[in-house]
Design a protein around this motif. Structure first.
Motif, PDB file in Angstrom:
ATOM      1  N   THR A  78       0.393  -1.630   0.205  1.00 52.04           N
ATOM      2  CA  THR A  78      -0.254  -0.302   0.081  1.00 52.04           C
ATOM      3  C   THR A  78       1.272   1.085  -0.231  1.00 52.04           C
ATOM      4  N   SER A  79       1.890   1.218   0.491  1.00 56.29           N
ATOM      5  CA  SER A  79       2.559   2.474   0.588  1.00 56.29           C
ATOM      6  C   SER A  79       3.595   2.763  -0.456  1.00 56.29           C
ATOM      7  N   ILE A  80       3.679   0.942  -0.855  1.00 55.80           N
ATOM      8  CA  ILE A  80       4.457   1.531  -2.949  1.00 55.80           C
ATOM      9  C   ILE A  80       3.977   2.151  -4.070  1.00 55.80           C
ATOM     10  N   LYS A  81       2.311   1.086  -3.912  1.00 57.02           N
ATOM     11  CA  LYS A  81       0.758   2.239  -4.403  1.00 57.02           C
ATOM     12  C   LYS A  81       0.864   3.350  -4.305  1.00 57.02           C
ATOM     13  N   GLU A  82       0.907   3.813  -2.701  1.00 54.74           N
ATOM     14  CA  GLU A  82       0.766   5.786  -2.719  1.00 54.74           C
ATOM     15  C   GLU A  82       1.436   6.746  -2.886  1.00 54.74           C
ATOM     16  N   LEU A  83       2.879   5.843  -2.572  1.00 54.25           N
ATOM     17  CA  LEU A  83       4.004   7.032  -2.549  1.00 54.25           C
ATOM     18  C   LEU A  83       4.909   6.704  -3.840  1.00 54.25           C
ATOM     19  N   GLY A  84       4.619   5.949  -3.932  1.00 54.73           N
ATOM     20  CA  GLY A  84       6.125   5.008  -5.422  1.00 54.73           C
ATOM     21  C   GLY A  84       5.292   6.204  -7.049  1.00 54.73           C
ATOM     22  N   ARG A  85       6.032   6.151  -7.530  1.00 56.81           N
ATOM     23  CA  ARG A  85       6.394   6.713  -8.856  1.00 56.81           C
ATOM     24  C   ARG A  85       6.786   5.069  -9.505  1.00 56.81           C
ATOM     25  N   ALA A 175      11.008   6.278   2.155  1.00 55.73           N
ATOM     26  CA  ALA A 175      10.723   5.205   2.617  1.00 55.73           C
ATOM     27  C   ALA A 175      11.288   5.104   1.378  1.00 55.73           C
ATOM     28  N   PHE A 176      12.342   3.632   1.720  1.00 57.55           N
ATOM     29  CA  PHE A 176      13.389   3.286  -0.139  1.00 57.55           C
ATOM     30  C   PHE A 176      13.066   1.605   0.105  1.00 57.55           C
ATOM     31  N   VAL A 177      12.247   1.351  -1.540  1.00 51.42           N
ATOM     32  CA  VAL A 177      12.353   0.006  -1.281  1.00 51.42           C
ATOM     33  C   VAL A 177      13.569  -0.711  -2.524  1.00 51.42           C
ATOM     34  N   VAL A 178      13.603  -1.982  -1.335  1.00 52.85           N
ATOM     35  CA  VAL A 178      15.046  -2.468  -1.416  1.00 52.85           C
ATOM     36  C   VAL A 178      14.792  -3.448  -0.778  1.00 52.85           C
ATOM     37  N   ASP A 223       6.777  10.360  -3.413  1.00 54.44           N
ATOM     38  CA  ASP A 223       5.866  11.047  -3.364  1.00 54.44           C
ATOM     39  C   ASP A 223       5.449  11.820  -4.525  1.00 54.44           C
ATOM     40  N   THR A 224       5.179  13.297  -3.428  1.00 51.61           N
ATOM     41  CA  THR A 224       5.766  14.249  -4.628  1.00 51.61           C
ATOM     42  C   THR A 224       7.353  15.292  -4.282  1.00 51.61           C
ATOM     43  N   ALA A 225       7.782  14.566  -3.710  1.00 45.48           N
ATOM     44  CA  ALA A 225       9.081  15.336  -3.477  1.00 45.48           C
ATOM     45  C   ALA A 225       9.924  14.619  -4.498  1.00 45.48           C
TER      46      ALA A 225
END
Length: 582
Positions: A78-85, A175-178, A223-225
């Motif tokens: 859910t965090s990847i879906k919401e915040l990832g690009r 957060a970073f996906v690792v 996210d937006t950064a």
């Protein structure tokens, strides 16, 4: 979606292992079966109600399976879906998580910095030459605690929370996906120390650190950064605290997922203990061979647990309904982060999780005690459900910090709750009314909350006007902040129970639920008698009458006990408890 059919699958039907690592391995094998059945992880993300149903089922079948599923679906994906690009590399990681080629893990809590998450030391250093990040653990205290990534042979992908460093400057928590490990072992630079010993929920917990682990740009859940090609960090939120709150957007589903599991565990424990008590005979000399449920002490405890199981279910159902109405709502910038970010991220969901934890802990402990020696056998599951409640005192946000922050923010940013006109005299004299009426109980909770709110706000305001520092102004009153938040929680529960009863169309079930609501409310009122008596809200006679009202409420619920048990919707096969026959 008939998940109960999966109970015949070897991953579920085989005898449970005794080794902790093998228990974790079984949970991941079961999760793979569930994931295939539901059509992949992404399918659940697109259907929050289905995700809730899966988590509900998993919590009853095995709290370890639930914990793995909650982390994988409700936290990581859910965090990847919401915040990832997503670009090419993150897309590959999402596909791996979707197929469950790798299991999701969260790495946020640090050994040296507790559960508040507002001062993380793990660093993600941006390198403009390669447009990548270098993930590092600068001190032993920055090692990540409790990530479930220690089991060899099970691939894991984690969301790692770290301070972003750009051109030597800290830019906030992201957060970073690792990728952490694959079938061959740990990825380069990932250092894992397995945590050994007994744990409430059996997963492969670890202490984890990073030694210059390379992370691609699109694995940054930004996210937006953004960081411009010239190396300039840009964040439209404009505040590190707002960024931390946004980076923890997962907290909405993390809190709700935890609450779903806790409500499920509460219902299961109550059903198991009551079914056993109805058939368990006692050789007490008053009446040999009588079912233990005939004893009044057992009725108070277990019918009380049943009513509270419905109460926590009502609370959680209402929270999920609110989330589905406004998913991923960004809360207004009104709550400063003091002890932790969870209340600032979403006060209502954080408080619902904390309330569900406390109710589940109370229900499961009582059911374990009332089941005698059988209650402590893991094969009968009650103690596993109790372990789930123990773990959620910290998981999804530390409950004490949530309560302290909630009470503080309520006193500083909100007006006291409204008190019905019929209760306003309670501020000047004893209330006269039917204490067995749930509306009366709700009104008394509002009186109590409004009083605590006004007193706390006045005390802190006076301390601030006297020139005391924020710490000295608040520190003597933190227990009052917790008390205010707890009363607010209990009002949330009472309102949710009211809505549940009012919305039930089936007249017979509505009557049964009303009996459960009265018993839960009166048991709750009994705990407040001293406060209400001290403040003159109740007369001595009214306070003394509560005990008799509870007795009558127990009798009223007993008439509907079977209907309420059936209403839990828990087939015996799913519960799977195996009490040794006498």
């Amino acid at each position: 979606m008939n998940l109960d059919a999966l109970l015949d699958h070897p991953a579920f039907a085989a005898e449970p292992p005794r080794d902790l690592d093998e228990l974790a391995r079984r949970a991941y094998a079961q999760l793979a079966v569930v994931n295939e059945t539901v059509g992949g992880s992404t399918a659940l993300l697109d259907d929050p109600q289905a995700m809730s149903a899966v988590l509900d089922w998993a919590a009853v079948v095995d709290p370890s399976l639930f914990a793995a599923a909650a982390i994988h679906y409700a936290v990581v994906l859910t965090s990847i879906k919401e915040l990832g690009r997503p670009e090419e590399t993150l897309g590959a990681a999402i596909a791996s998580l979707d197929r469950l080629d790798a299991v999701g893990a969260i790495l946020i809590t640090e050994i040296g910095h507790g559960n508040n998450h507002i001062s993380l030391r793990t660093q993600a250093v941006y390198e403009p030459e390669t447009r990548t990040f270098r993930l590092r653990t600068p001190t032993p205290g920055a090692r990540k605690l409790m990530a479930s990534i220690a089991l060899p042979g099970v691939a894991k992908i984690g969301t790692v929370y770290a301070e972003l460093i750009v051109d030597g400057e800290p830019c906030g928590t992201f957060a970073f996906v690792v990728p952490l490990r694959d079938a061959a072992g740990l990825r380069p630079g990932v250092l894992v120390e397995p945590l050994r010993g007994t744990v409430p929920v059996a997963l492969d917990y670890s202490v984890t650190s990073f030694d210059d682990v390379r992370v691609p740009y699109d694995h940054w859940l930004r996210d937006t950064a953004s960081i411009t090609p010239a190396g300039l960090f840009e964040d439209p939120l404009g505040s590190k605290d707002r960024r931390l709150v946004r980076s923890l957007a997962l907290s909405a589903w993390a809190s709700l997922a935890g609450a779903v599991g806790l409500a499920s565990a509460s219902r299961a424990a109550a059903a198991i203990a009551l079914r056993y008590a109805a058939t368990r005979s006692t050789m007490g000399r008053l009446s040999p061979n009588r079912p233990v449920l005939d004893y009044r002490t057992q009725q108070h405890a277990l019918y009380g647990a049943l009513s509270s199981a419905y109460a926590v279910t009502a609370l959680v159902d209402k929270a999920i309904e609110a989330f589905l109405d406004k998913p991923w709502e960004v809360p207004p910038d009104e709550t400063a982060i003091t002890f932790s970010p969870w209340v600032a991220a979403h006060r209502t969901h954080a408080l619902a999780k904390a309330a569900a934890t406390e109710l589940c802990a109370e229900i499961t402990a009582e059911c374990r005690r009332r089941s005698g020696a059988q209650g402590v056998l893991s094969i009968n599951r009650i103690i596993a459900y109790e372990g789930l409640a123990q773990s959620y005192n910290s998981a999804g946000g530390d409950n004490l910090l949530i309560l302290m922050d909630a009470g503080r923010s309520m006193a500083e940013t909100l007006q006291p709750c409204e008190v019905p006109d019929s209760f306003t005299d309670s501020f000047t004299g004893p209330f006269m009314g039917d204490l067995a009426d749930p509306e009366v109980r709700l009104g008394l909770l509002r009186v109590q909350e409004a009083t605590l709110h006004t007193e706390l706000a006045a005390s802190v305001r006076q301390a601030s006007e006297a020139g005391l520092s924020p710490f000295d102004a608040w520190n003597p009153h933190l227990s009052k902040a917790v008390e205010l938040a707890r009363v607010h929680q209990r009002r949330m529960v009472a309102e949710a129970f009211r809505a549940l009863v009012a919305g039930r169309q089936d007249e017979a079930m509505a009557t049964a639920l009303a009996a459960a609501e009265r018993l839960h409310g009166l048991r709750d009122l009994a705990r407040d008698r001293a406060w209400l008596l001290e403040r003159g809200v109740l007369s001595q006679a009214a306070a003394l009458s509560v005990a008799d009202l509870v007795e009558k409420a127990v009798d009223d619920l007993a008439v509907h006990a079977e209907a309420l048990l059936d209403g839990l919707g828990l087939p015996e096969r799913r519960l799977g408890a195996w009490f040794l026959p006498a």
